[in-house]
Design a protein around this motif. Structure first.
Motif, mmCIF file in Angstrom:
data_model
loop_
_atom_site.group_PDB
_atom_site.id
_atom_site.type_symbol
_atom_site.label_atom_id
_atom_site.label_comp_id
_atom_site.label_asym_id
_atom_site.label_seq_id
_atom_site.Cartn_x
_atom_site.Cartn_y
_atom_site.Cartn_z
ATOM 1 N N LYS A 117 31.933 46.979 23.060
ATOM 2 C CA LYS A 117 31.399 48.192 23.243
ATOM 3 C C LYS A 117 31.095 48.877 25.022
ATOM 4 N N ALA A 118 30.599 47.529 25.408
ATOM 5 C CA ALA A 118 30.175 47.534 26.774
ATOM 6 C C ALA A 118 31.460 48.004 27.773
ATOM 7 N N GLN A 119 32.702 47.187 27.556
ATOM 8 C CA GLN A 119 33.994 47.526 28.098
ATOM 9 C C GLN A 119 34.409 48.873 27.902
ATOM 10 N N LYS A 120 34.100 49.243 26.870
ATOM 11 C CA LYS A 120 34.697 50.916 26.379
ATOM 12 C C LYS A 120 33.823 51.946 27.318
ATOM 13 N N LEU A 121 32.374 51.719 27.284
ATOM 14 C CA LEU A 121 31.518 52.499 27.688
ATOM 15 C C LEU A 121 31.234 52.189 29.154
ATOM 16 N N GLY A 122 31.740 51.151 29.775
ATOM 17 C CA GLY A 122 31.368 50.825 31.322
ATOM 18 C C GLY A 122 29.912 50.376 31.291
ATOM 19 N N LEU A 123 29.412 49.751 30.557
ATOM 20 C CA LEU A 123 28.061 49.065 30.603
ATOM 21 C C LEU A 123 28.123 47.645 31.218
ATOM 22 N N SER A 124 26.871 47.525 32.029
ATOM 23 C CA SER A 124 26.967 46.097 32.682
ATOM 24 C C SER A 124 26.038 45.122 32.143
ATOM 25 N N PHE A 125 26.324 44.047 32.311
ATOM 26 C CA PHE A 125 25.648 42.444 31.700
ATOM 27 C C PHE A 125 25.074 41.952 32.814
ATOM 28 N N TYR A 126 23.916 41.297 32.543
ATOM 29 C CA TYR A 126 23.135 40.267 33.556
ATOM 30 C C TYR A 126 22.800 39.067 32.740
ATOM 31 N N PHE A 127 23.177 37.956 32.907
ATOM 32 C CA PHE A 127 22.993 36.837 32.185
ATOM 33 C C PHE A 127 21.672 36.128 33.101
ATOM 34 N N LEU A 128 20.850 35.792 32.377
ATOM 35 C CA LEU A 128 19.506 35.085 33.036
ATOM 36 C C LEU A 128 19.329 33.722 32.347
ATOM 37 N N GLY A 129 19.647 32.544 32.995
ATOM 38 C CA GLY A 129 18.937 31.364 32.102
ATOM 39 C C GLY A 129 20.124 30.344 31.959
ATOM 40 N N GLY A 130 19.944 29.349 31.326
ATOM 41 C CA GLY A 130 20.752 27.955 31.314
ATOM 42 C C GLY A 130 20.597 27.356 32.605
ATOM 43 N N THR A 131 21.532 26.274 32.641
ATOM 44 C CA THR A 131 21.697 25.483 33.620
ATOM 45 C C THR A 131 22.713 26.205 34.883
ATOM 46 N N PRO A 132 22.852 25.827 35.962
ATOM 47 C CA PRO A 132 23.630 26.503 36.913
ATOM 48 C C PRO A 132 25.234 26.524 36.554
ATOM 49 N N GLU A 133 25.468 25.264 35.968
ATOM 50 C CA GLU A 133 26.841 25.100 35.408
ATOM 51 C C GLU A 133 27.015 25.979 34.248
ATOM 52 N N GLY A 134 25.946 25.824 33.245
ATOM 53 C CA GLY A 134 26.240 26.539 32.026
ATOM 54 C C GLY A 134 26.253 27.891 32.160
ATOM 55 N N ASN A 135 25.545 28.506 33.040
ATOM 56 C CA ASN A 135 25.415 30.061 33.098
ATOM 57 C C ASN A 135 26.756 30.500 33.824
ATOM 58 N N ARG A 136 27.169 29.707 34.760
ATOM 59 C CA ARG A 136 28.477 29.872 35.289
ATOM 60 C C ARG A 136 29.650 30.150 34.343
ATOM 61 N N HIS A 137 29.799 28.821 33.532
ATOM 62 C CA HIS A 137 30.710 28.908 32.717
ATOM 63 C C HIS A 137 30.608 30.012 31.554
ATOM 64 N N ALA A 138 29.404 30.307 31.279
ATOM 65 C CA ALA A 138 29.085 31.338 30.276
ATOM 66 C C ALA A 138 29.720 32.827 30.663
ATOM 67 N N VAL A 139 29.425 32.995 32.137
ATOM 68 C CA VAL A 139 29.762 34.296 32.496
ATOM 69 C C VAL A 139 31.424 34.314 32.675
ATOM 70 N N GLY A 140 32.041 33.107 33.185
ATOM 71 C CA GLY A 140 33.209 32.828 33.181
ATOM 72 C C GLY A 140 34.013 33.218 31.709
ATOM 73 N N SER A 141 33.495 32.326 30.575
ATOM 74 C CA SER A 141 34.125 32.827 29.416
ATOM 75 C C SER A 141 34.249 34.150 29.179
ATOM 76 N N LYS A 145 37.444 36.562 28.076
ATOM 77 C CA LYS A 145 37.587 37.264 26.869
ATOM 78 C C LYS A 145 37.561 38.951 27.078
ATOM 79 N N TYR A 146 36.727 39.329 27.931
ATOM 80 C CA TYR A 146 36.610 40.560 28.266
ATOM 81 C C TYR A 146 36.748 41.045 29.674
ATOM 82 N N PRO A 147 38.317 41.208 30.043
ATOM 83 C CA PRO A 147 38.416 41.271 31.537
ATOM 84 C C PRO A 147 37.773 42.525 32.124
ATOM 85 N N THR A 148 37.555 43.725 31.559
ATOM 86 C CA THR A 148 36.967 44.536 32.235
ATOM 87 C C THR A 148 35.395 44.855 31.983
ATOM 88 N N LEU A 149 34.747 43.837 31.464
ATOM 89 C CA LEU A 149 33.486 43.829 31.248
ATOM 90 C C LEU A 149 32.702 43.601 32.756
#
Length: 264
Positions: A117-141, A145-149
């Protein structure tokens, strides 16, 4: 639960369609309804000086903890809604309540529906938490999956008490539409309680537990059949026995008793 106002108006989107399960008011909204509510609130919050819509979740561990820790219970009740993140809650609701839950609303599934839904509506995410590596990989994943997110930002959860005000100030300036906080229970709830008044302009806050570990690939989801029958906890034990065996041996019986005796 905490009451949010829009100017002089009472928040009409605040969940009143809830059912008491294990002593907690649990939202009866479906996965899709929950995602649509996030999108609606995020869009309406833009440019408004209002508190974020605050959503959290409960499973057996959370129910057991809240029954023993009144301070944690108060933190939970500050949220505008509590999602049911456990199939036993769904099964018990169908046996003991007048308004059974439609389905389990697991954050690991919800994030993907909201992302679409965020992709279609232009909504933005912020991920706070996890390890530095885990957070980075979560954002990358998620970006894969959602190239325009749109990600307005991200930050791991390893920061000091002195660093917290700076991080909160940064998030407040970025004004993400949806802030996902994965710091674990009860740290993430305490963080929201301390800082929600400073995050005016953020549309939605969702506590996310171990979400980033799943998105990053560190942890695997249980097979669908185990999820449906409420045995995902057993699968998780098989993956992390040293960390989870004692937790589930203690919390599962307590949670089951509470679900049977404190639901209506």
């Amino acid at each position: 639960m905490r009451s949010i106002t829009r100017g002089s108006e009472v928040n009409e989107n605040k969940v009143d369609d809830s059912v008491r399960l294990g002593g907690l008011p649990i939202s009866t909204r479906s996965m899709l309804e929950s995602a649509e509510n996030f999108a609606t609130w995020a869009l309406e919050a833009r440019g408004q000086k209002q508190l974020p819509y605050y959503s959290t979740s409960a499973n057996g561990q959370v129910i057991a903890m809240a029954s023993r820790d009144k301070a944690f219970m108060r933190l939970l009740l500050e949220a505008d809604e509590i999602h049911p993140d456990g199939m036993p809650m769904v099964h018990i609701s169908r046996l003991l309540t007048k308004t059974p839950l439609q389905e389990r609303v697991a954050t690991t599934d919800l994030v993907h529906i909201v992302a679409k839904k965020a992709q279609k509506l232009g909504l933005s995410f912020y991920f706070l938490g996890g390890t530095p590596e885990g957070n980075r990989h979560a954002v990358g994943s998620m970006r894969e999956k959602y190239p325009t997110l749109n990600f307005s930002g991200s930050r791991d959860g390893y920061f000091s008490q002195e660093q917290e005000p700076i991080i909160v100030e940064d998030i407040a300036k970025l004004k993400p539409d949806i802030l996902w906080i994965g710091m674990g229970v009860p740290r993430e709830h305490a963080f929201v309680s301390r800082n929600i008044d400073k995050l005016v302009g953020v549309g939605v806050i969702k506590t996310a537990g171990g979400l980033f570990d799943f998105l990053s690939g560190k942890n695997k989801r249980a097979p669908v059949w185990m999820q449906k029958v409420g045995l995902e906890w057993a699968y998780r034990i098989s993956q992390e026995p040293s960390r989870l065996v004692l937790r589930y041996l203690i919390t599962n019986p307590i949670a089951l008793k509470l679900l049977i005796t404190k639901s209506n």
